[in-house]
Scaffold this motif. Structure first.
Motif, mmCIF file in Angstrom:
data_model
loop_
_atom_site.group_PDB
_atom_site.id
_atom_site.type_symbol
_atom_site.label_atom_id
_atom_site.label_comp_id
_atom_site.label_asym_id
_atom_site.label_seq_id
_atom_site.Cartn_x
_atom_site.Cartn_y
_atom_site.Cartn_z
ATOM 1 N N LEU A 16 46.688 34.270 33.970
ATOM 2 C CA LEU A 16 45.349 34.010 34.480
ATOM 3 C C LEU A 16 44.727 35.255 35.075
ATOM 4 C CD1 LEU A 16 46.205 30.720 36.433
ATOM 5 C CD2 LEU A 16 45.298 30.894 34.115
ATOM 6 N N ALA A 17 43.393 35.283 35.040
ATOM 7 C CA ALA A 17 42.620 36.271 35.779
ATOM 8 C C ALA A 17 41.957 35.548 36.940
ATOM 9 C CB ALA A 17 41.569 36.907 34.878
ATOM 10 N N TRP A 18 41.931 36.164 38.111
ATOM 11 C CA TRP A 18 41.236 35.561 39.244
ATOM 12 C C TRP A 18 40.074 36.454 39.665
ATOM 13 C CZ3 TRP A 18 40.964 38.712 43.436
ATOM 14 C CH2 TRP A 18 41.994 39.633 43.663
ATOM 15 N N PHE A 19 39.073 35.823 40.245
ATOM 16 C CA PHE A 19 37.900 36.546 40.732
ATOM 17 C C PHE A 19 37.527 35.994 42.092
ATOM 18 C CE2 PHE A 19 33.176 36.629 41.140
ATOM 19 C CZ PHE A 19 33.042 37.997 41.339
ATOM 20 N N SER A 20 37.424 36.864 43.085
ATOM 21 C CA SER A 20 37.022 36.481 44.426
ATOM 22 C C SER A 20 35.554 36.849 44.623
ATOM 23 C CB SER A 20 37.878 37.196 45.476
ATOM 24 O OG SER A 20 37.344 36.996 46.773
ATOM 25 N N LYS A 21 34.700 35.835 44.745
ATOM 26 C CA LYS A 21 33.276 36.084 44.937
ATOM 27 C C LYS A 21 33.016 36.773 46.272
ATOM 28 C CE LYS A 21 31.897 32.021 42.246
ATOM 29 N NZ LYS A 21 31.200 30.704 42.286
ATOM 30 N N GLU A 22 33.734 36.374 47.297
ATOM 31 C CA GLU A 22 33.503 36.930 48.629
ATOM 32 C C GLU A 22 33.848 38.407 48.696
ATOM 33 O OE1 GLU A 22 34.774 35.917 53.247
ATOM 34 O OE2 GLU A 22 34.766 34.351 51.717
ATOM 35 N N GLU A 23 34.958 38.791 48.053
ATOM 36 C CA GLU A 23 35.372 40.190 48.044
ATOM 37 C C GLU A 23 34.758 40.977 46.900
ATOM 38 O OE1 GLU A 23 39.606 40.359 47.893
ATOM 39 O OE2 GLU A 23 39.837 40.227 50.057
ATOM 40 N N GLY A 24 34.364 40.269 45.841
ATOM 41 C CA GLY A 24 33.911 40.955 44.645
ATOM 42 C C GLY A 24 35.062 41.652 43.943
ATOM 43 N N SER A 25 36.262 41.092 44.057
ATOM 44 C CA SER A 25 37.444 41.725 43.488
ATOM 45 C C SER A 25 38.059 40.826 42.430
ATOM 46 C CB SER A 25 38.468 42.026 44.584
ATOM 47 O OG SER A 25 38.817 40.845 45.277
ATOM 48 N N ILE A 26 38.859 41.444 41.558
ATOM 49 C CA ILE A 26 39.514 40.718 40.483
ATOM 50 C C ILE A 26 40.988 41.098 40.428
ATOM 51 C CG2 ILE A 26 37.409 40.546 39.092
ATOM 52 C CD1 ILE A 26 38.500 42.838 37.375
ATOM 53 N N GLY A 27 41.758 40.293 39.746
ATOM 54 C CA GLY A 27 43.174 40.570 39.570
ATOM 55 C C GLY A 27 43.756 39.585 38.575
#
Length: 309
Positions: free
Chosen positions: A248-259
């Motif tokens: 999976l890829a994750w995306f954090s809207k609050e941080e604007g970061s991905i992983g």
């Protein structure tokens, strides 16, 4: 990624503390070449079950760290729990096992918050036995091999003869201090698996609401696609499932970061890890399935779980 974890910061001096009563002199030793694939690795669908006291300990001591393929993260036994210890594992399918490798190297990494991936507590595993079962997690178990692990190295022990098993139990009979807490950095099971990515999710669908210590995780599986959400919509997930393995890829809207994340869906649980960019380990992402999606209050997660076609 917003996980709101409380990490344990360790003073640098702690890393210099002695970890065992093993001989003080060390020689640089190259780990033995593996005799086959590590079919217990998380990317092969291997999992480690939590030990009895794990829920009360920091994630840096959890058993799941033993299937990540390296010595940076590891397992540490509970204080006051006497030897022997028993740790339980499951392969994605029946495996033909040729050897087992225990890694006692202490090589923690410094995390972004200044904490360490392992503590200097505990003494490395010494005498051990690997047991296996082809029947189920409750056994019956047969001893596959017994051996002694080196104090600060990777030790590969070949089985007397190749054995078939899916459920494994590592019995730790002693450590190099002779008492106190025991630590282990990695466990590899070397051999062949009947099918990589096998052991499909029992009901064919990993969809549901999973309880996690930092809040619920919602997943929806549609064929081989997986959509997910956490932190009430602040984080989203998307990817594929192969057998029981999710990439999976994750995306954090609050941080604007991905992983990324590698998870195994099995036994009504999620086992695995999330990673920051450049594949830097975040932490284990274990969770327990509480309910299905039907009738659940999805809130802000609905849009992530049911994206427009």
């Amino acid at each position: 990624m917003i996980m709101r974890a409380c990490h344990i910061a360790l003073a640098g001096a702690l890393l210099l503390a002695g970890c065992s009563n093993a001989p003080a002199e060390k020689t640089a030793e190259k780990p033995a070449e593996p005799a086959g694939d590590n079919i217990l690795h998380i990317s092969w669908g291997g999992i480690a079950e939590a030990d009895a006291g794990e829920a009360k300990r920091h994630w840096s001591t959890w058993a799941i760290n033993l299937v990540d393929g390296g010595p940076a993260y590891g397992w540490l036994s509970d204080k006051g729990v006497t030897l022997p210890h028993a740790l339980n594992f499951e392969l994605a399918g029946n495996g033909k096992i040729a050897a087992v490798a225990l890694d006692n190297r202490f090589e923690p990494v410094v995390r972004e918050d200044g904490s360490m991936s392992q503590t200097a507590e505990g003494s490395p595993v010494r005498r051990f036995a690997l047991l296996g079962s082809a029947k189920g997690p409750e056994g019956p178990y047969a001893t596959l091999v017994e051996g002694e692990a080196k104090a600060d190295a990777q030790t590969v022990v070949k089985l007397p003869k190749e054995a078939s098993a899916r459920w494994l139990r590592l019995r730790i009979d002693s450590n190099w201090a002779g008492k106190g807490q025991t630590r282990l950095s990695d466990l590899a099971v070397l051999g062949t698996l009947e099918q990589r990515g096998g052991g499909a999710i029992a009901d064919g669908d990993a969809s549901g609401i999973y309880a996690h210590e930092y809040g619920p995780i919602a997943l929806r599986q549609q064929g081989t696609e997986v959509f997910g959400c956490y932190n009430d919509g602040l984080g989203t997930l998307s990817g594929t499932v192969f057998g029981r393995i999710m990439r999976l890829a994750w995306f954090s809207k609050e941080e604007g970061s991905i992983g990324s994340a590698t998870l195994v869906a099995a036994n009504g649980k999620l086992y695995g890890f999330w990673y920051r960019p450049e594949d830097k380990m975040g932490s284990p992402w274990n969770a327990v399935r509480e309910s299905g999606l039907d009738g659940a209050d999805l809130g802000k997660c609905r849009a992530a779980l049911y994206p427009p076609a």
